[in-house]
Design a protein around this motif. Sequence first.
Motif, PDB file in Angstrom:
ATOM      1  N   VAL A  48      15.400   5.577 -18.727  1.00  0.00           N
ATOM      2  CA  VAL A  48      14.189   5.430 -19.895  1.00  0.00           C
ATOM      3  C   VAL A  48      12.885   5.896 -18.179  1.00  0.00           C
ATOM      4  O   VAL A  48      12.324   6.840 -18.475  1.00  0.00           O
ATOM      5  CB  VAL A  48      13.845   4.122 -20.706  1.00  0.00           C
ATOM      6  CG1 VAL A  48      13.665   3.118 -19.179  1.00  0.00           C
ATOM      7  CG2 VAL A  48      12.621   4.235 -20.699  1.00  0.00           C
ATOM      8  N   ALA A  49      13.111   5.062 -17.178  1.00  0.00           N
ATOM      9  CA  ALA A  49      12.353   5.838 -15.780  1.00  0.00           C
ATOM     10  C   ALA A  49      12.641   6.922 -15.627  1.00  0.00           C
ATOM     11  O   ALA A  49      11.743   8.031 -15.613  1.00  0.00           O
ATOM     12  CB  ALA A  49      12.219   4.500 -14.422  1.00  0.00           C
ATOM     13  N   ALA A  52      10.890   9.240 -18.044  1.00  0.00           N
ATOM     14  CA  ALA A  52       9.692   9.429 -18.339  1.00  0.00           C
ATOM     15  C   ALA A  52       9.028  10.655 -17.204  1.00  0.00           C
ATOM     16  O   ALA A  52       8.379  11.024 -17.340  1.00  0.00           O
ATOM     17  CB  ALA A  52       9.034   8.040 -17.811  1.00  0.00           C
ATOM     18  N   ASN A  56       7.425  14.677 -19.077  1.00  0.00           N
ATOM     19  CA  ASN A  56       5.869  13.904 -19.167  1.00  0.00           C
ATOM     20  C   ASN A  56       5.005  15.815 -19.192  1.00  0.00           C
ATOM     21  O   ASN A  56       5.514  16.577 -19.145  1.00  0.00           O
ATOM     22  CB  ASN A  56       5.520  13.346 -17.858  1.00  0.00           C
ATOM     23  CG  ASN A  56       4.931  14.067 -16.823  1.00  0.00           C
ATOM     24  OD1 ASN A  56       4.106  14.891 -16.647  1.00  0.00           O
ATOM     25  ND2 ASN A  56       5.722  13.962 -15.726  1.00  0.00           N
ATOM     26  N   TYR A  72       0.000   0.280 -16.493  1.00  0.00           N
ATOM     27  CA  TYR A  72       1.047  -0.681 -16.107  1.00  0.00           C
ATOM     28  C   TYR A  72       0.868  -1.493 -16.260  1.00  0.00           C
ATOM     29  O   TYR A  72       1.691  -2.786 -16.038  1.00  0.00           O
ATOM     30  CB  TYR A  72       0.798   0.256 -14.809  1.00  0.00           C
ATOM     31  CG  TYR A  72       1.976  -0.607 -14.399  1.00  0.00           C
ATOM     32  CD1 TYR A  72       3.509  -0.335 -14.676  1.00  0.00           C
ATOM     33  CD2 TYR A  72       1.768  -0.566 -12.390  1.00  0.00           C
ATOM     34  CE1 TYR A  72       4.705  -0.830 -14.022  1.00  0.00           C
ATOM     35  CE2 TYR A  72       2.815  -1.264 -12.163  1.00  0.00           C
ATOM     36  CZ  TYR A  72       4.789  -1.198 -12.460  1.00  0.00           C
ATOM     37  OH  TYR A  72       5.078  -1.434 -11.600  1.00  0.00           O
ATOM     38  N   LYS A  75       1.334  -3.836 -18.382  1.00  0.00           N
ATOM     39  CA  LYS A  75       3.031  -3.943 -18.590  1.00  0.00           C
ATOM     40  C   LYS A  75       3.427  -5.241 -18.356  1.00  0.00           C
ATOM     41  O   LYS A  75       4.507  -5.920 -18.619  1.00  0.00           O
ATOM     42  CB  LYS A  75       3.653  -3.342 -19.321  1.00  0.00           C
ATOM     43  CG  LYS A  75       3.196  -1.592 -20.154  1.00  0.00           C
ATOM     44  CD  LYS A  75       3.849  -0.907 -20.341  1.00  0.00           C
ATOM     45  CE  LYS A  75       3.388  -0.305 -21.291  1.00  0.00           C
ATOM     46  NZ  LYS A  75       4.867   1.098 -21.601  1.00  0.00           N
ATOM     47  N   GLU A 278       6.330   1.995 -14.355  1.00  0.00           N
ATOM     48  CA  GLU A 278       5.694   2.395 -16.437  1.00  0.00           C
ATOM     49  C   GLU A 278       7.014   2.024 -17.968  1.00  0.00           C
ATOM     50  O   GLU A 278       6.769   0.936 -17.773  1.00  0.00           O
ATOM     51  CB  GLU A 278       4.621   2.414 -16.962  1.00  0.00           C
ATOM     52  CG  GLU A 278       3.774   2.372 -17.869  1.00  0.00           C
ATOM     53  CD  GLU A 278       2.301   3.214 -18.531  1.00  0.00           C
ATOM     54  OE1 GLU A 278       2.615   2.913 -19.618  1.00  0.00           O
ATOM     55  OE2 GLU A 278       1.764   3.331 -17.732  1.00  0.00           O
ATOM     56  N   ALA A 279       8.028   3.131 -16.905  1.00  0.00           N
ATOM     57  CA  ALA A 279       8.682   3.286 -18.430  1.00  0.00           C
ATOM     58  C   ALA A 279       9.022   2.063 -18.081  1.00  0.00           C
ATOM     59  O   ALA A 279      10.787   1.720 -18.857  1.00  0.00           O
ATOM     60  CB  ALA A 279       9.346   5.021 -18.116  1.00  0.00           C
ATOM     61  N   GLU A 282      10.652  -0.973 -20.431  1.00  0.00           N
ATOM     62  CA  GLU A 282      11.300  -1.141 -21.233  1.00  0.00           C
ATOM     63  C   GLU A 282      12.488  -1.473 -21.123  1.00  0.00           C
ATOM     64  O   GLU A 282      13.514  -1.010 -22.313  1.00  0.00           O
ATOM     65  CB  GLU A 282      10.593   0.580 -21.416  1.00  0.00           C
ATOM     66  CG  GLU A 282       9.193   0.681 -22.249  1.00  0.00           C
ATOM     67  CD  GLU A 282       8.915  -0.407 -22.788  1.00  0.00           C
ATOM     68  OE1 GLU A 282       9.021  -0.607 -23.593  1.00  0.00           O
ATOM     69  OE2 GLU A 282       7.621  -0.891 -22.698  1.00  0.00           O
TER      70      GLU A 282
END
Length: 398
Positions: A48-49, A52, A56, A72, A75, A278-279, A282
Motif C-alpha cells: 500500500v505504501a 501510493a 499518485n 498525516y 492519521k 501516510e499510506a 493503512e
Amino acid sequence: MPSISKKGNAMPQSPIRKLVPFAEAAKKKGVKVYHLNIGQPDINTPKVALDAVKNNTVEVLSYARSEGSETYRNKLVNYYAKNNIELTPDQIIVTTGGSEALFFTFGSIMDNGDEVIIPEPFYANYNGFSIASGVKVVPVISKIEDNFALPPIEDFEKLISPKTKAILICNPGNPTGYLYSKEEIKKLKDLVLKHDLFLIADEVYREFVYDGLEHNSIMKENDIDQHAIMIDSVSKRYSMCGARIGCVVSKNKQVIQTVLKFAQARLSPPTYALIASEAALETPQSYFDKVIEEYLERRNTLITELQKIDGVKVAKPKGAFYCIAELPVDNSEDFAQWILEEFSLDNETVMVAPAGGFYSTKDNGKNQVRIAYVLNKESLKRSVTILKEALQVYNRLK
C-alpha cells in the motif's frame, strides 16, 4: 591549508558502516558476505505504501508543511490511539527520519556543554548527534550479565549534575534488544520528576516485542507530560528505511514550538516519502503479526546457534531485532575486519558490527559485536557456522 573543526574531528565513524570497504573488497573477490551488521530488514515494504508513490497524481512536487501534513499527523494520532497513547496533531512534528528528530530535540532542550545520561551500550549515532549538538554523553553502564536491564536508578542519580538536561533511552533497545518493564519506566519517571529533567524515549522498534511482553511507552505515563519526549520513525516498523520519515512527539508546548523552528529552518520533510508513510498507516495488523512471528523465529534460531559456540556469551533480546554477543577475542574490531579480509568458508563470510562503537566509555564492548537478525533463518544458521569456524581459525593464528 585550512583546518577541520574540532567538532568535525571528534565526529565518530559509524561502527555499522566503517567496515563496508572491506566487505565490498571481499565481494569483488567473489566471496559471498552475510550482512549481520546493519538493521536493514529484508521484509517487504507494505504494498500500500509503494503503490501510493507509484500511482499518485502529483503534478507539482511542492514543499510539504514544515511540521508534516495535517492529514498525516491526524492519521498518526489514530495510530497512537490504537497503542493507548492519546495525542493531538499539534503535539507531533514530522522529521526527516528519527535521526533528525533527535537532532532537533537535542537542539531544542540542550546548550553547548549540557549533558544527557544514556544507558550504554546505545545506538552508535547518539554519539554523533551529541557531538554535532555540542552535548556531552554521560554513560551509565548496563551489563550483558543482566541481559542489559536498566542499571540501578542510584547509578543514574549519582551522575546527575547542574549540566544534566535529559535521560535518553531506546525502548526496545538498539543494539541490545532489551525491553524496559513498566517498573523500570516508572523509576525513570520518578527520577526525572525529582530532578526536573527531560525523559527522551526512542521508540522506533515499538512493534517488535516478543514472548507475550508489552511495550511500555513513556507517553502512557501520568504526570510527565512536560518532561516526556518521544522519538519515532517509519523506518523499521514498515521496512521503509529509505523513506526517512520520523517524528518528535511531546505534550510540552514549548518543546514542540522550539522543534518547529528547527523544522522550519530545514524547510520540510520529503513529499514523496510523506505520501508513502501516510499510506503505510493503512497497513493491516496481519502484516505485523506475520513479521513478528518471523522475527521471533529468527531470534530463537540465532540465539540457539550462538549458544552452541564455546566461549560466546549472548544476551537474549526481548524486542527489536538485534543482540549483543561477547566473543572469545581480545578485539572484535580487528576480528570483524579480519573475517572480511582474510577468511571465508566455502567462499562465504560474515559481516558484524564491532560493539565498541555502541559505547562511549573507552574500551567497553571491545570483545563484543552487535548482530542484526534481519536475514532468513537458513542464512542465520549458515552465518553462525561461518562465525564459529572463523573464531577457531582466528584464535589459532593469535
